[in-house]
Structure formats: C-alpha cells, structure tokens
Design an enzyme around this catalytic site. Structure first.
Site, mmCIF file in Angstrom:
data_model
loop_
_atom_site.group_PDB
_atom_site.id
_atom_site.type_symbol
_atom_site.label_atom_id
_atom_site.label_comp_id
_atom_site.label_asym_id
_atom_site.label_seq_id
_atom_site.Cartn_x
_atom_site.Cartn_y
_atom_site.Cartn_z
ATOM 1 N N CYS A 129 0.774 -1.133 -0.132
ATOM 2 C CA CYS A 129 0.061 -0.156 -0.096
ATOM 3 C C CYS A 129 0.894 1.371 -0.171
ATOM 4 O O CYS A 129 0.250 2.418 -0.238
ATOM 5 C CB CYS A 129 -1.051 -0.179 1.113
ATOM 6 N N HIS A 180 -3.249 7.223 2.777
ATOM 7 C CA HIS A 180 -3.809 5.995 2.015
ATOM 8 C C HIS A 180 -5.154 5.369 2.608
ATOM 9 O O HIS A 180 -5.483 5.646 3.906
ATOM 10 C CB HIS A 180 -2.507 4.883 2.399
ATOM 11 N N ASN A 192 -10.169 -0.025 -0.222
ATOM 12 C CA ASN A 192 -8.714 -0.050 -0.427
ATOM 13 C C ASN A 192 -8.031 -0.623 -1.705
ATOM 14 O O ASN A 192 -8.337 -1.946 -2.005
ATOM 15 C CB ASN A 192 -8.138 -0.905 0.784
HETATM 16 C C1 LIG Z 1 -10.204 -5.583 9.505
HETATM 17 C C2 LIG Z 1 -10.753 -4.903 10.249
HETATM 18 C C3 LIG Z 1 -11.790 -3.761 9.697
HETATM 19 C C4 LIG Z 1 -11.453 -5.661 11.351
HETATM 20 O O1 LIG Z 1 -11.908 -4.582 12.381
HETATM 21 P P1 LIG Z 1 -11.831 -4.947 13.898
HETATM 22 O O2 LIG Z 1 -12.459 -3.871 14.571
HETATM 23 O O3 LIG Z 1 -10.283 -4.945 14.364
HETATM 24 O O4 LIG Z 1 -12.585 -6.291 14.202
HETATM 25 P P2 LIG Z 1 -11.957 -7.605 14.742
HETATM 26 O O5 LIG Z 1 -11.005 -8.427 13.650
HETATM 27 O O6 LIG Z 1 -11.592 -7.245 16.131
HETATM 28 O O7 LIG Z 1 -13.528 -8.359 14.721
HETATM 29 C C5 LIG Z 1 -14.474 -8.039 15.718
HETATM 30 C C6 LIG Z 1 -15.627 -9.133 15.474
HETATM 31 O O8 LIG Z 1 -16.160 -8.806 14.167
HETATM 32 C C7 LIG Z 1 -16.092 -10.069 13.303
HETATM 33 N N1 LIG Z 1 -15.821 -9.621 12.092
HETATM 34 C C8 LIG Z 1 -14.841 -9.744 11.068
HETATM 35 N N2 LIG Z 1 -15.049 -9.335 10.011
HETATM 36 C C9 LIG Z 1 -16.311 -9.008 9.849
HETATM 37 C C10 LIG Z 1 -17.216 -8.743 8.853
HETATM 38 N N3 LIG Z 1 -16.758 -8.573 7.606
HETATM 39 N N4 LIG Z 1 -18.378 -8.726 8.990
HETATM 40 C C11 LIG Z 1 -18.979 -9.026 10.398
HETATM 41 N N5 LIG Z 1 -18.134 -9.618 11.516
HETATM 42 C C12 LIG Z 1 -16.963 -9.384 11.244
HETATM 43 C C13 LIG Z 1 -14.970 -10.840 13.903
HETATM 44 O O9 LIG Z 1 -15.041 -12.240 13.514
HETATM 45 C C14 LIG Z 1 -15.018 -10.532 15.406
HETATM 46 O O10 LIG Z 1 -16.077 -11.402 16.060
HETATM 47 P P3 LIG Z 1 -15.750 -12.014 17.271
HETATM 48 O O11 LIG Z 1 -15.702 -10.977 18.233
HETATM 49 O O12 LIG Z 1 -17.009 -12.826 17.451
HETATM 50 O O13 LIG Z 1 -14.554 -12.841 17.087
HETATM 51 C C15 LIG Z 1 -9.601 -3.851 11.095
HETATM 52 O O14 LIG Z 1 -8.959 -4.658 11.792
HETATM 53 C C16 LIG Z 1 -8.735 -3.166 10.153
HETATM 54 O O15 LIG Z 1 -9.058 -2.342 9.600
HETATM 55 N N6 LIG Z 1 -7.284 -3.611 9.949
HETATM 56 C C17 LIG Z 1 -6.442 -3.020 9.199
HETATM 57 C C18 LIG Z 1 -6.731 -3.364 7.697
HETATM 58 C C19 LIG Z 1 -5.783 -2.632 6.825
HETATM 59 O O16 LIG Z 1 -6.165 -1.488 6.623
HETATM 60 N N7 LIG Z 1 -5.214 -3.264 5.939
HETATM 61 C C20 LIG Z 1 -4.477 -2.874 4.737
HETATM 62 C C21 LIG Z 1 -3.006 -2.359 4.653
HETATM 63 S S1 LIG Z 1 -2.806 -0.733 5.531
#
Ligand SMILES: CC(C)(COP(=O)(O)OP(=O)(O)OC[C@H]1O[C@@H](n2cnc3c(N)ncnc32)[C@H](O)[C@@H]1OP(=O)(O)O)[C@@H](O)C(=O)NCCC(=O)NCCS
Length: 329
Positions: free
Chosen positions: A116, A256, A286
């Site tokens: 990214c 980004h 993204n």
């Molecule tokens: C991926 C991302 C959106 C997840 O958000 P989060 O708040 O960290 O969510 P979590 O991983 O803690 O998951 C919370 C819950 O939602 C659930 N969940 C995950 N994806 C889900 C979806 N698409 N829909 C519904 N529930 C979802 C998980 O299973 C978890 O459930 P649980 O509590 O029963 O285990 C976030 O971590 C993120 O944006 N990370 C960086 C991603 C990024 O930008 N990457 C690119 C490189 S810069």
C-alpha cells in the site's frame, strides 16, 4: 541559481465500472452493511470483472488519459514506474506492458513492490530520476487488481479491497512548486500479519498451496491497524517538523485509504482537521497502490497551484512514509 525539482504536472485515474456493494457482500459472506460501514467506512468497491484483463489494463486506461490531458507524446516519456503487488505476471513487468500498449518506446520501465506504500516509494524514485537531470518526463503509476488475490471466503479481508489505477506525470521545474521531501521506511516485522504466502520462490505454486488458500492475501487486522496509525501519524509529524511546517500550513492531508478509522486516528494524532483530509474510501475501498493517486485524481479540480499537500501511506511489509509537496498547477 534555482534548484531543479520534480513536480507533478498531471494526474489521471481509472476505476472499473462494476460496483461491489456491501449488500452484495452480504450474500457472499456472513457480514452486513452496518458492520462494514462502521468498522471500515466502505460502502462499495470497484471490481474488474473481466478475467481476461489484469492490472495493466487499468493502468493503460489511466496513463492514456494522463498523456491526453497533459498533451504529452508517448515517445517523449523517459521512464515508467508501476507500483503494484498484483502485476499481470511475475515478468515481464506491468510497466513494460503498459508502455508497449501505449507506444511508449523511448522509456525504460520497471515495477516496484511496496504494497500500500508502493505509490509513495515509486513517486520518490521517479522524483530522484527527474532531479538527476537525465529524465524529463517520468510516469509513476499505482495500480492493483486486488480482487485477484482477495479470498472471498474470508469476511475479514474481502470487504476491504477494490481494484483501480492512478498515474501522475513528473517533470522538472525551476519554479518553487513540486516534491519537497519524503520520509519512507520499511520493517519486515509485519511480515506475519499481512502477506501473500505462496507464489514466490519460497513457496512456489503447488496443489498444496492452492488447497490451503495461500495464494490469497492474509491479514491479521488488529496489529496492522495499530501499526498503520502509529506509522502514518509518526511520518506525518516527522515530515512537518523537518520542513518547519505546522498542520495549519497544510492544505490537504492525503492518506492511504485503508480504513476510515485509521484515517480518522491519523488525522487526530497529527491534530489535523478532518475537513482537510481527502477521503474516498467509501466508494473505492482499499485499492492498495492506487489509493493516493485516485485521491489526487478525484480532488484535482479543487487543487490550486501552491497548495501544500502531505501524502502518507502504510502497507504490507511493513512499509510506510510521508511525502511533502506543493501542487504545481
Ligand atoms: C479488518 C478490520 C476492519 C477488522 O476490524 P476490527 O475492529 O479489528 O474487528 P475484529 O477483527 O476485532 O473483529 C471483531 C469481530 O467482528 C467479526 N468480523 C470480522 N469481519 C467481519 C465482517 N466482515 N462482518 C461481520 N463481522 C466481522 C470478527 O469475527 C470478530 O468477531 P468475534 O468478536 O466474535 O471474534 C480492522 O482490523 C482493520 O481495518 N485493520 C487494518 C486493515 C488494513 O487497513 N489493512 C491494509 C493495509 S494498510
């Protein structure tokens, strides 16, 4: 004597027509529109559905538009750099394929891989070629067809990514506006949290790698989220300080587009008002190397000569950084 610097003299972009909405994703994985919007800020992403077309197709559309709008002849281009993690194939490089399609015959070309952060790394590289005095017209592309490496059975990642391409033209100038500074960093401490495990020389394609879904992007979102916020906000503060600027001097922060919560946290930590932050994640998701040039493309009509911009990115590796430039047209 005035110092020669590199300036962005044009920007163009391309996104495929097909819109993959949150409602459609609800039918594919166990998720819902409300969760996606509140956790990521994304409503839809563009997907290049045509299986016969790779990343170079989108890059060609963007560069074609760039050449037209800047009245640039293909034969006058000296260098094409394409930042991507989804090249059409391992080799030849995607930049080479783009140049071939567009009749860019007098340039050398190569791809650059920094996930990214790819566009910022490529922009800095292109800038230095221009500043060397040997290259007058350099095209820097950020393009990714993320839909080819996204696992549409993994609800934690398939909601995030989209396809797109953006490109800028860099030219030398003796005037004051152009690329001023960049702080770029890499640290493979993040390799276990965000990667595509197979397909390279370490784990070449095999039935086993396909069956274990190792040709898809893998992400452990929480550590990436935290590292992205501290990496980008740290780089923004550092580049401001190094150039004796305050946030009030900056017209636009161009982050980004990974997650709206990351963008808001970076703006908050850098004490930057959200009204002056470019955000288009809701419509594209993204697009990896394409997010920053796509923002510049979307905001081009609002940008004015002399506007001060800070671009910042964070990506797999980890890779991250911030670039300070003043808009040249
Ligand atoms: C991926 C991302 C959106 C997840 O958000 P989060 O708040 O960290 O969510 P979590 O991983 O803690 O998951 C919370 C819950 O939602 C659930 N969940 C995950 N994806 C889900 C979806 N698409 N829909 C519904 N529930 C979802 C998980 O299973 C978890 O459930 P649980 O509590 O029963 O285990 C976030 O971590 C993120 O944006 N990370 C960086 C991603 C990024 O930008 N990457 C690119 C490189 S810069």
């Amino acid at each position: 004597m005035a110092k020669m610097i590199a300036a962005i003299t044009g920007v163009a972009g391309y996104v495929p027509e097909y819109r993959l909405t949150n409602q459609e994703l609800e039918k594919i994985v166990d998720t819902n529109d409300e969760w996606i919007r509140t956790r990521t800020g994304i409503s839809e992403r563009r997907i290049l559905k045509d299986k016969e077309k790779g990343t170079s197709f989108m890059a060609v559309q963007a560069v074609k538009d760039l050449l037209e709008k800047t009245n640039t002849l293909a034969q006058d281009i000296d260098l094409v750099i394409c930042a991507t993690v989804t090249p059409d194939m391992h080799f030849p490089d995607t930049a080479n394929l783009v140049a071939y399609e567009l009749g860019i015959k007098n340039a050398f070309t190569y791809d650059l891989s920094a996930a990214c952060s790819g566009f910022l790394f490529a922009l800095e590289t292109g800038r230095r070629f221009v500043e060397s005095g040997g290259y007058k017209k350099v095209i820097v592309i950020g393009a990714d067809k993320m839909s080819t490496i996204v696992d549409y059975e993994d609800r934690t990642t398939c909601i995030l990514f989209g396809d797109g391409a953006g490109a800028v033209l860099l030219e030398p100038t003796l005037k004051e506006n152009g690329i001023k500074d960049a702080i770029l960093k890499s640290d493979a401490v993040g390799k276990d949290f965000l990667h595509m495990k197979a397909g390279g020389s370490l784990r070449p394609p095999s039935i086993e790698t396909v069956m274990s879904r190792e040709h898809f992007l893998y992400q452990n979102g929480k550590p990436v989220f935290k590292a992205a916020v501290s990496g980008m906000s740290g780089a923004v503060k550092e580049v401001l300080q190094r150039n004796e600027l305050t946030k009030d001097d900056i017209t636009w922060l161009v982050p980004h587009q990974a997650n709206i919560r990351i963008i808001e946290s970076v703006a908050h930590m850098a004490d930057f008002p959200i009204e002056r932050v470019m955000v288009n994640i809701q419509k594209y998701g993204n697009t990896t190397a394409a997010t920053i040039p796509l923002c510049l493309w979307d905001w081009e009509s609002q940008l004015k000569r002399g506007d001060k911009l800070i671009l910042t990115a964070f990506g797999g590796g980890y890779t991250w950084g911030a670039t300070y430039l003043t808009w040249a047209y």
